[in-house]
Scaffold this motif. Structure first.
Motif, short mmCIF file in Angstrom:
data_model
loop_
_atom_site.label_atom_id
_atom_site.label_comp_id
_atom_site.label_asym_id
_atom_site.label_seq_id
_atom_site.Cartn_x
_atom_site.Cartn_y
_atom_site.Cartn_z
N GLN A 1 -12.03 5.73 40.73
CA GLN A 1 -11.12 6.64 40.60
C GLN A 1 -9.89 6.19 39.88
OE1 GLN A 1 -11.36 9.60 42.14
NE2 GLN A 1 -9.34 10.19 41.81
N LEU A 2 -9.72 6.87 38.82
CA LEU A 2 -8.71 6.55 37.65
C LEU A 2 -7.22 6.96 38.17
CD1 LEU A 2 -10.60 7.56 34.39
CD2 LEU A 2 -10.43 5.28 35.71
N SER A 3 -6.23 6.23 37.54
CA SER A 3 -4.98 6.63 38.07
C SER A 3 -4.67 8.28 37.74
CB SER A 3 -3.95 5.79 37.46
OG SER A 3 -4.02 5.63 35.88
N LEU B 1 -7.10 1.92 36.78
CA LEU B 1 -7.85 2.15 38.02
C LEU B 1 -6.90 2.42 39.25
CD1 LEU B 1 -10.47 -0.56 37.71
CD2 LEU B 1 -10.86 1.65 37.28
N ALA B 2 -7.35 3.35 39.85
CA ALA B 2 -6.81 3.54 41.53
C ALA B 2 -7.49 2.89 42.25
CB ALA B 2 -6.52 4.97 41.86
N TRP B 3 -8.69 2.81 42.42
CA TRP B 3 -9.47 2.13 43.11
C TRP B 3 -11.13 2.06 42.68
CZ3 TRP B 3 -13.22 5.73 44.84
CH2 TRP B 3 -13.05 6.78 45.23
N VAL B 4 -11.95 1.33 43.32
CA VAL B 4 -13.23 1.06 43.15
C VAL B 4 -13.86 0.79 44.51
CG1 VAL B 4 -15.03 -0.27 42.01
CG2 VAL B 4 -13.04 -0.07 40.89
N ARG B 5 -14.83 1.99 44.75
CA ARG B 5 -15.62 2.01 45.94
C ARG B 5 -17.11 1.52 45.96
NH1 ARG B 5 -14.36 7.06 48.32
NH2 ARG B 5 -12.64 6.03 49.13
N GLU C 1 -0.78 5.19 49.88
CA GLU C 1 -0.63 6.13 48.77
C GLU C 1 -0.79 5.26 47.56
OE1 GLU C 1 3.36 7.27 49.95
OE2 GLU C 1 2.66 7.92 51.97
N LEU C 2 -1.59 6.11 46.67
CA LEU C 2 -1.96 5.61 45.50
C LEU C 2 -1.71 6.26 44.16
CD1 LEU C 2 -5.75 4.42 46.40
CD2 LEU C 2 -3.72 3.18 46.79
N VAL C 3 -1.65 5.74 43.09
CA VAL C 3 -1.26 6.21 41.79
C VAL C 3 -1.88 7.32 41.39
CG1 VAL C 3 -0.37 3.85 40.76
CG2 VAL C 3 -2.62 4.70 40.25
N ASP C 4 -3.07 7.73 41.80
CA ASP C 4 -3.72 9.06 41.30
C ASP C 4 -3.16 10.22 42.24
OD1 ASP C 4 -5.01 8.19 43.88
OD2 ASP C 4 -6.96 8.92 43.34
N GLY C 5 -2.33 9.90 43.18
CA GLY C 5 -1.85 10.92 44.25
C GLY C 5 -2.62 10.86 45.40
N GLY D 1 -23.84 8.51 30.38
CA GLY D 1 -22.73 8.33 29.53
C GLY D 1 -22.19 6.84 29.82
N TYR D 2 -21.24 6.41 29.00
CA TYR D 2 -20.58 4.76 29.15
C TYR D 2 -19.30 5.04 29.01
CZ TYR D 2 -25.63 3.43 28.46
OH TYR D 2 -27.11 3.54 28.40
N ARG D 3 -18.50 4.23 29.69
CA ARG D 3 -17.04 4.25 29.73
C ARG D 3 -16.66 2.47 29.78
NH1 ARG D 3 -18.25 8.74 28.99
NH2 ARG D 3 -17.25 10.65 29.61
N MET D 4 -15.68 2.32 28.79
CA MET D 4 -14.81 1.23 28.96
C MET D 4 -13.52 1.49 29.81
SD MET D 4 -13.70 -1.80 26.00
CE MET D 4 -13.59 -0.31 24.91
N VAL D 5 -13.22 0.71 30.71
CA VAL D 5 -12.10 1.31 31.51
C VAL D 5 -11.13 0.03 31.86
CG1 VAL D 5 -10.94 2.40 33.73
CG2 VAL D 5 -13.23 3.19 32.79
#
Length: 201
Positions: free
Chosen positions: A143-145, A189-193, A58-62, A180-184
């Motif tokens: 996936q973001l939180s 982060l919830a996860w990176v696949r 169970e992760l922070v993003d639900g 596009g570009y993002r700085m995260v």
């Protein structure tokens, strides 16, 4: 005769008191051992002996991921999909809300050795692993939180954040494909696949 019984009773009472004292010391020693046990040690126990199917994260993003442990680092866990899909999902410890498992698995992880996990993987931080994905130019899903997801290629990773060039999954990272570009921050982060065929361990 009376004195014999008296001394026998005293011996029995003393033996009972010693047994009670030893049980109390054993209980206190177990509490002390558990107080030193870290999450990564318990997760490493899942790696050592695979748990029953049905472990879910169970992760922070639900979201909830049905997955097994492929590796455990200093502050992250690598998960393999329980459904058999290839690829690897990296989850930083702060993104884990709970791990659902059977009681036997839960008790087995509580009996994990209190020593720090050995080996290189046990010392690698989440940032180190993300920088390896940068070096490999691996396509990722992030996936973001907050529950928002994005796909692309991580261009660079700092001490506590990453830069991602956004593009469709399966397409190469070319200037014409980037949308596009993002700085995260890692904390978001919830996860990176990572894509199929990319291993980090």
């Amino acid at each position: 005769m009376r004195w014999d019984r008296f001394f026998d009773d005293l011996e029995d009472q003393l033996a009972s008191e010693w047994e009670a004292e030893r049980a109390a010391l054993d209980t206190e020693a177990e509490r002390l051992r558990l107080s030193r046990l870290e999450l990564r040690q318990r997760l490493a126990a899942l790696l050592a002996t695979p748990p029953d199917p049905g472990v879910s994260w169970e992760l922070v993003d639900g979201s909830s991921l049905a997955a097994h442990v492929l590796g455990v680092g200093a502050d992250w866990v690598a998960l393999g999909d329980a459904a058999g899909r290839t690829g690897i999902t990296l989850v930083p410890f702060p993104a884990i809300v709970g791990v659902r498992m059977s009681q036997p698995d839960l008790l087995r992880t509580a009996r994990a050795d209190a020593a720090a996990p050995s080996g290189l993987a046990g010392r690698m931080t989440f940032g180190f692993v993300v920088r390896d994905l940068v070096r490999r130019r691996a396509a990722v899903a992030v996936q973001l939180s907050s529950g928002r997801g994005m796909t692309g290629t991580i261009d660079r990773a700092g001490a506590d954040h990453l830069d991602i060039a956004l593009h469709d999954p399966g397409s190469p990272r070319r200037a014409g494909e980037v949308t596009g570009y993002r700085m995260v921050p890692f904390a978001a982060l919830a996860w990176v696949r990572a894509e199929d065929g990319v291993g980090v361990l």
